[in-house]
Write an enzyme that holds these catalytic residues in place. Structure first.
Site, PDB file in Angstrom:
ATOM      1  CG  ASN A 118      30.970  99.097  77.587  1.00 31.89           C
ATOM      2  OD1 ASN A 118      31.349  99.854  78.467  1.00 31.89           O
ATOM      3  ND2 ASN A 118      29.994  98.227  77.766  1.00 31.89           N
TER       4      ASN A 118
ATOM      5  CG  HIS B  26      35.976  98.795  81.916  1.00 34.84           C
ATOM      6  ND1 HIS B  26      35.621  98.156  83.074  1.00 34.84           N
ATOM      7  CD2 HIS B  26      35.699  97.933  80.924  1.00 34.84           C
ATOM      8  CE1 HIS B  26      35.152  96.954  82.790  1.00 34.84           C
ATOM      9  NE2 HIS B  26      35.185  96.797  81.486  1.00 34.84           N
TER      10      HIS B  26
ATOM     11  NE  ARG C 249      42.108 107.189  95.128  1.00 35.38           N
ATOM     12  CZ  ARG C 249      43.354 107.658  95.141  1.00 35.38           C
ATOM     13  NH1 ARG C 249      43.585 108.936  94.979  1.00 35.38           N
ATOM     14  NH2 ARG C 249      44.354 106.846  95.316  1.00 35.38           N
TER      15      ARG C 249
ATOM     16  CG  HIS D 242      25.457  98.078  81.879  1.00 31.97           C
ATOM     17  ND1 HIS D 242      25.852  96.787  82.116  1.00 31.97           N
ATOM     18  CD2 HIS D 242      24.200  98.164  82.394  1.00 31.97           C
ATOM     19  CE1 HIS D 242      24.890  96.123  82.736  1.00 31.97           C
ATOM     20  NE2 HIS D 242      23.877  96.945  82.934  1.00 31.97           N
TER      21      HIS D 242
ATOM     22  NE  ARG E 222      26.996  96.523  85.864  1.00 35.46           N
ATOM     23  CZ  ARG E 222      26.673  95.243  85.966  1.00 35.46           C
ATOM     24  NH1 ARG E 222      25.826  94.840  86.896  1.00 35.46           N
ATOM     25  NH2 ARG E 222      27.213  94.349  85.163  1.00 35.46           N
TER      26      ARG E 222
ATOM     27  NE  ARG F  36      28.653  97.014  89.707  1.00 35.50           N
ATOM     28  CZ  ARG F  36      28.682  95.736  89.318  1.00 35.50           C
ATOM     29  NH1 ARG F  36      29.610  95.327  88.492  1.00 35.50           N
ATOM     30  NH2 ARG F  36      27.806  94.872  89.751  1.00 35.50           N
ATOM     31  CG  HIS F  37      30.257 101.064  85.575  1.00 35.30           C
ATOM     32  ND1 HIS F  37      29.097 101.260  84.880  1.00 35.30           N
ATOM     33  CD2 HIS F  37      30.497  99.734  85.560  1.00 35.30           C
ATOM     34  CE1 HIS F  37      28.655 100.083  84.450  1.00 35.30           C
ATOM     35  NE2 HIS F  37      29.469  99.133  84.858  1.00 35.30           N
TER      36      HIS F  37
ATOM     37  CD  GLU G 253      25.989  96.710  77.654  1.00 37.41           C
ATOM     38  OE1 GLU G 253      26.129  96.310  78.817  1.00 37.41           O
ATOM     39  OE2 GLU G 253      26.876  96.641  76.805  1.00 37.41           O
TER      40      GLU G 253
ATOM     41  CB  THR H 289      31.582  92.019  83.340  1.00 42.43           C
ATOM     42  OG1 THR H 289      31.050  92.478  82.092  1.00 42.43           O
ATOM     43  CG2 THR H 289      32.080  90.594  83.164  1.00 42.43           C
ATOM     44  CB  THR H 290      26.786  91.416  81.310  1.00 45.09           C
ATOM     45  OG1 THR H 290      26.740  92.834  81.425  1.00 45.09           O
ATOM     46  CG2 THR H 290      25.381  90.885  81.092  1.00 45.09           C
TER      47      THR H 290
ATOM     48  CD  GLU I 130      26.240  92.922  72.571  1.00 46.78           C
ATOM     49  OE1 GLU I 130      25.538  93.936  72.796  1.00 46.78           O
ATOM     50  OE2 GLU I 130      27.341  92.717  73.115  1.00 46.78           O
TER      51      GLU I 130
ATOM     52  CG  HIS J 132      30.797  89.780  77.543  1.00 43.11           C
ATOM     53  ND1 HIS J 132      31.767  89.201  78.320  1.00 43.11           N
ATOM     54  CD2 HIS J 132      30.051  90.550  78.372  1.00 43.11           C
ATOM     55  CE1 HIS J 132      31.606  89.592  79.572  1.00 43.11           C
ATOM     56  NE2 HIS J 132      30.578  90.428  79.630  1.00 43.11           N
ATOM     57  N   GLY J 133      34.092  90.063  75.938  1.00 39.72           N
ATOM     58  CA  GLY J 133      35.356  89.341  76.027  1.00 39.72           C
ATOM     59  C   GLY J 133      36.220  89.428  74.777  1.00 39.72           C
TER      60      GLY J 133
ATOM     61  N   GLY K 259      34.588  96.598  75.128  1.00 42.50           N
ATOM     62  CA  GLY K 259      34.930  97.556  76.175  1.00 42.50           C
ATOM     63  C   GLY K 259      36.272  97.309  76.817  1.00 42.50           C
TER      64      GLY K 259
HETATM   65  N1  PXP Z   1      28.140  93.601  75.361  1.00 38.97           N
HETATM   66  C1  PXP Z   1      27.460  93.548  76.527  1.00 38.97           C
HETATM   67  C2  PXP Z   1      26.002  93.290  76.474  1.00 38.97           C
HETATM   68  C3  PXP Z   1      28.102  93.757  77.756  1.00 38.97           C
HETATM   69  O1  PXP Z   1      27.415  93.697  78.899  1.00 38.97           O
HETATM   70  C4  PXP Z   1      29.483  94.043  77.756  1.00 38.97           C
HETATM   71  C5  PXP Z   1      30.191  94.297  79.042  1.00 38.97           C
HETATM   72  O2  PXP Z   1      29.751  95.473  79.607  1.00 38.97           O
HETATM   73  C6  PXP Z   1      30.137  94.099  76.517  1.00 38.97           C
HETATM   74  C7  PXP Z   1      29.455  93.847  75.338  1.00 38.97           C
HETATM   75  C8  PXP Z   1      31.592  94.413  76.415  1.00 38.97           C
HETATM   76  O3  PXP Z   1      32.325  93.378  77.014  1.00 38.97           O
HETATM   77  P1  PXP Z   1      33.889  93.567  77.247  1.00 38.97           P
HETATM   78  O4  PXP Z   1      34.052  94.666  78.244  1.00 38.97           O
HETATM   79  O5  PXP Z   1      34.315  92.225  77.750  1.00 38.97           O
HETATM   80  O6  PXP Z   1      34.479  93.932  75.916  1.00 38.97           O
END
Ligand code: PXP
Length: 243
Positions: A6, A9, A17, A42, A44, A48-49, A69, A99-100, A150, A189-190, A211
């Site tokens: 992902n 970031h 900036r 993603h 949004r 925002r990013h 996403e 984040t989500t 997921e 995620h995480g 990500g």
């Molecule tokens: N999967 C989904 C659906 C997410 O929304 C995110 C965060 O954008 C991730 C995976 C990746 O999460 P992380 O950035 O914590 O690795």
């Protein structure tokens, strides 16, 4: 097991900036050299990013699975149907969240989700639903017509010790239930370089979507190496799991 990187970031840093660097499109080139088998972004509602230009360019140049996403809104469905990512992961979206936060409540939003799934599938786009590791959510995802789920690993990632093992068992059970219903099972995620091994060792997971930890490491060691190191950990866990 696919590693989907992902790149949100990288765009977050650019937006700090409101300029042109770092460019997520260039970061993707390095992620691919490091072994990424999927690229996730993603888009949004508030941009925002990642922005529309990133999606357009990445669609044109990403040779591996491009995973968009997005929330199940009319605007996003229009964009997906124009840009044709390989797959869409539907996520809940709140303006103020960092984040989500949680998985999609598929049952409570069944009508909207079903309609979104149908319209994406009509365009040939694979559809995944980002859900909590709960049997009810997996059954609702099947009913909504999704191809994949997921499984949200945030609960697992945020715990330690015995509680983390319990969360791991929940994720494993959710994966098994998804496979039993004929859904493909992804997770994310995480996840980071420490906690990824146990998740990657779960049999049957199709892909991990990661990500923050990869981009954080990339700031220090470079994108290509950060991706390669994560991919190495996943491959090792899969090999050990299949012994
Ligand atoms: N999967 C989904 C659906 C997410 O929304 C995110 C965060 O954008 C991730 C995976 C990746 O999460 P992380 O950035 O914590 O690795």
């Amino acid at each position: 097991m696919i590693l989907g990187v992902n790149i949100d970031h990288v765009a977050t840093l650019r937006q700090a900036r409101l300029g042109v660097e770092p460019d997520p499109v260039m970061a993707v080139t390095l992620a691919l050299l490091g072994g990424a088998e999927g690229i996730t972004l993603h888009l949004r509602e508030d941009r925002r990013h990642v922005n529309d230009r990133d999606l357009e360019l990445l669609r044109a140049c990403v040779p591996v699975e491009l995973n968009l996403e997005m929330a199940a809104t009319d605007e996003m469905l229009r964009i997906a149907s124009k840009r044709l990512p390989d797959m869409v992961t539907l996520v809940p979206e709140k303006r103020k969240e960092l984040t989500t936060e949680g998985g999609l409540d598929v049952r409570a939003n069944m009508k909207v989700v079903k309609k979104a799934v149908r319209s994406l599938k009509d365009r040939g786009i694979g559809v995944s639903l980002f859900i909590n590791p709960a049997e009810a959510d997996i059954m609702a995802s099947k009913e909504a017509g999704a191809d994949m789920v997921e499984i949200h690993t945030g609960g697992y990632a945020n715990e330690k010790g015995l509680r983390q093992q319990k969360e791991l068992a929940r994720v494993r059970k959710a994966v098994e239930k998804a496979l039993e219903l004929g859904l493909k099972a992804n997770a994310g995620h995480g996840l980071n370089y420490i906690n990824v091994t146990d998740i990657a060792g779960i049999a049957g997971i199709r892909g991990l979507y990661i990500g923050h930890s990869i981009i954080s490491r990339a700031v220090l060691v470079g994108m290509e190496r950060a991706v390669r190191e994560m991919k190495g950990l996943i491959d090792q866990a899969v090999r050990q799991g299949s012994r």
